[in-house]
Every structure is written in C-alpha cells, then in structure tokens.
Design a protein around this motif. Structure first.
Motif, PDB file in Angstrom:
ATOM      1  N   ASN A 176      69.663  14.304  84.051  1.00 34.06           N
ATOM      2  CA  ASN A 176      70.321  13.314  83.196  1.00 34.06           C
ATOM      3  C   ASN A 176      71.831  13.514  83.173  1.00 34.06           C
ATOM      4  O   ASN A 176      72.591  12.538  83.094  1.00 34.06           O
ATOM      5  N   ARG A 181      73.627   1.512  81.320  1.00 34.80           N
ATOM      6  CA  ARG A 181      72.289   1.840  80.828  1.00 34.80           C
ATOM      7  C   ARG A 181      71.823   3.137  81.487  1.00 34.80           C
ATOM      8  O   ARG A 181      71.963   3.307  82.702  1.00 34.80           O
ATOM      9  N   HIS A 214      68.366   5.583  81.777  1.00 35.20           N
ATOM     10  CA  HIS A 214      66.930   5.462  81.568  1.00 35.20           C
ATOM     11  C   HIS A 214      66.253   6.837  81.561  1.00 35.20           C
ATOM     12  O   HIS A 214      66.779   7.801  82.121  1.00 35.20           O
ATOM     13  N   SER A 215      65.077   6.884  80.947  1.00 33.60           N
ATOM     14  CA  SER A 215      64.361   8.150  80.788  1.00 33.60           C
ATOM     15  C   SER A 215      63.869   8.720  82.108  1.00 33.60           C
ATOM     16  O   SER A 215      63.541   9.908  82.184  1.00 33.60           O
ATOM     17  N   ASP A 216      63.798   7.908  83.171  1.00 32.61           N
ATOM     18  CA  ASP A 216      63.395   8.422  84.488  1.00 32.61           C
ATOM     19  C   ASP A 216      64.592   8.975  85.257  1.00 32.61           C
ATOM     20  O   ASP A 216      64.486   9.237  86.454  1.00 32.61           O
ATOM     21  N   SER A 229      67.270   7.440  86.049  1.00 34.54           N
ATOM     22  CA  SER A 229      68.032   6.422  86.757  1.00 34.54           C
ATOM     23  C   SER A 229      69.056   5.830  85.802  1.00 34.54           C
ATOM     24  O   SER A 229      69.036   6.087  84.600  1.00 34.54           O
ATOM     25  N   GLY A 230      69.967   5.029  86.337  1.00 34.94           N
ATOM     26  CA  GLY A 230      70.974   4.400  85.504  1.00 34.94           C
ATOM     27  C   GLY A 230      71.473   3.123  86.140  1.00 34.94           C
ATOM     28  O   GLY A 230      71.181   2.830  87.311  1.00 34.94           O
ATOM     29  N   ASN A 234      71.802   0.737  75.804  1.00 33.76           N
ATOM     30  CA  ASN A 234      70.376   0.926  75.487  1.00 33.76           C
ATOM     31  C   ASN A 234      70.194   2.186  74.652  1.00 33.76           C
ATOM     32  O   ASN A 234      71.056   3.076  74.625  1.00 33.76           O
ATOM     33  N   PHE A 274      68.016   4.780  74.750  1.00 38.03           N
ATOM     34  CA  PHE A 274      67.897   6.082  75.412  1.00 38.03           C
ATOM     35  C   PHE A 274      69.261   6.575  75.875  1.00 38.03           C
ATOM     36  O   PHE A 274      69.559   7.772  75.786  1.00 38.03           O
TER      37      PHE A 274
END
Length: 247
Positions: free
Chosen positions: A48, A73, A75-77, A79-80, A140, A142
């Motif tokens: 992250n 943004r 993301h929890s995986d 990615s962005g 977002n 997250f």
C-alpha cells in the motif's frame, strides 16, 4: 517571545542532523526491508505504501504539467487510480503516465539523500506533510483510511519515538521504497505477458509514443535499479565509514 522561541526550537529540531546510525542498524534495516518485499504476505500489506507513492507521482506530475487533477483512489487490493483532465495526448499525458512506476524509487532516493545527511526528523516530517497534501485529493473511503493510518504511524514515530527507533523506522522505510520500487515493475511485465493488463501505464504510453510497451517497462526498470544502486550507496555511508571508505 515564547511563540518565536518555540518556533525557533521547532525549526532547529527539524533541520538538525542526528548522529550516524550504527552500521549494524543500516544492514539490519536493509535485510528487513528486503524480506518484506520478497515475502508474499508482508509485501501484500506493505505494498500500500508503494501504491501511495505511485499514485502520488501521477498526481504531482499531472499538476506540474498543467493537467486538472480530478482525484485519487486507493483500493484494498493495493491497486490505485489517479484521474486527471486535459489533452489525452502530448508530453503532459506521457509524463503523467511515466511518473507512476518510477515514483516509489525516486521518493526512496530522495529519502536516502536526506538520511545520508542524517536528517531523520526532516525526512519524517516531510513524509507527513506529503501524506496530508495527498489526503485532500483522495476520493474513496479506503484511500482516506490508508493515508490516515500511514500518516499517523509516521507522525507518532517522529513525535514520540526515541532517536534509535526513529532511525530504524526511517532507514527501513527508505530501504523498502528502494527495493519496493523494483518489484511492481517485475509484476507489471509478468501480468502483461499473460494479457492481464492491457491498459497498463506502459501500454497506454505505447499508444501515445512510437515506442512499444516493453520499451517503457524497461525504462521503469532501469530508473528503479539506478535509484536502488545510488540510494544503497547513500544509505551505506555509515558502513563505508566504519570500514574506512568514503563515497
């Protein structure tokens, strides 16, 4: 005046140089960072931070090239996505795409330069300031939580931790960015070879330039490796000094 005296003390603390870390600390932090990058679960969590630097690189260059930044943004995986408005072609768009994969390594190199001068407090506070600046661009939940947690950890270490803990944290973080800047490029090419990232930064740059996507992946890798090499030399200063060598 108390206020002026307090600001002067704070400024002196920010710009003052801390003592050289023990060579063993430099070596151990490098090993810890390398293990985190090379091991699946720790990397999955720590990645992250690399994504934050990646998207921050896109955002900064978009602003510098005159594009209108729409938001970021995370993301929890891990990615962005960074959205900007402007010409869909031209140098501004190309540089914005180029900035993502090289940003973690370049941030790590800048951190290594500060640590080579033992500016640990300055490094930590600059990191907090950059995270706060990026926070206003997040779109977002997250992403907000990710930046708040990351910034909170850095701020807590810079404010409450002992000098030894600050040094260990700073060196580990910078080593992590230098090592961590390389792995996403490897992952990018692996995913591309399987046809799973047709809209990657490299593929988008291939459509905007005469050069194929593999060329841009190679550029990402070369920048990351050069940053790692130079950064490692800067961070290894205490080890070289202890061995009677100089850069």
């Amino acid at each position: 005046m108390p206020l002026i005296d307090g600001l002067t003390t704070l400024w002196d603390k920010l710009l003052s140089a801390q003592p050289d870390p023990p060579p063993l600390l430099v070596l151990l932090t490098a090993v810890v960072a390398l293990v985190v990058v090379a091991t699946r679960l720790p990397w999955r969590i720590a990645r992250n931070a690399v994504t934050i630097a990646h998207e921050g690189g896109h955002a900064l260059v978009a602003l510098l090239t005159g594009r209108k930044l729409r938001g970021i943004r995370l993301h929890s995986d891990t990615s962005g996505l960074t959205l900007s408005a402007g010409r869909p072609t031209g140098p501004g768009m190309i540089l914005t795409l180029l900035a993502g994969y090289v940003a973690p390594s370049l941030v790590g190199l800048a951190g290594a330069w500060l640590l080579a001068g033992n500016r640990i407090t300055l490094l930590l506070w600059v990191a907090v300031a950059l995270l706060l600046a990026m926070l206003v661009l997040i779109r977002n939940v997250f992403g907000v939580l990710s930046l708040l947690v990351t910034g909170g950890v850095v701020l807590a270490v810079s404010w409450y931790a002992s000098p030894q803990v600050q040094a260990a944290f700073a060196w580990t973080s910078v080593w992590f960015l230098l090592f961590g800047g390389v792995r996403p490029v490897v992952e990018l090419q692996r995913m591309r070879s399987r046809g799973r990232m047709p809209e990657s930064d490299a593929d988008q740059m291939a459509r905007l330039t005469p050069f194929p996507a593999l060329f841009w992946v190679t550029v990402f890798m070369l920048v990351s490796l050069v940053a790692l090499g130079v950064g490692a030399l800067l961070l290894a200063g205490p080890i070289l000094t202890d061995a009677g060598l100089t850069l």
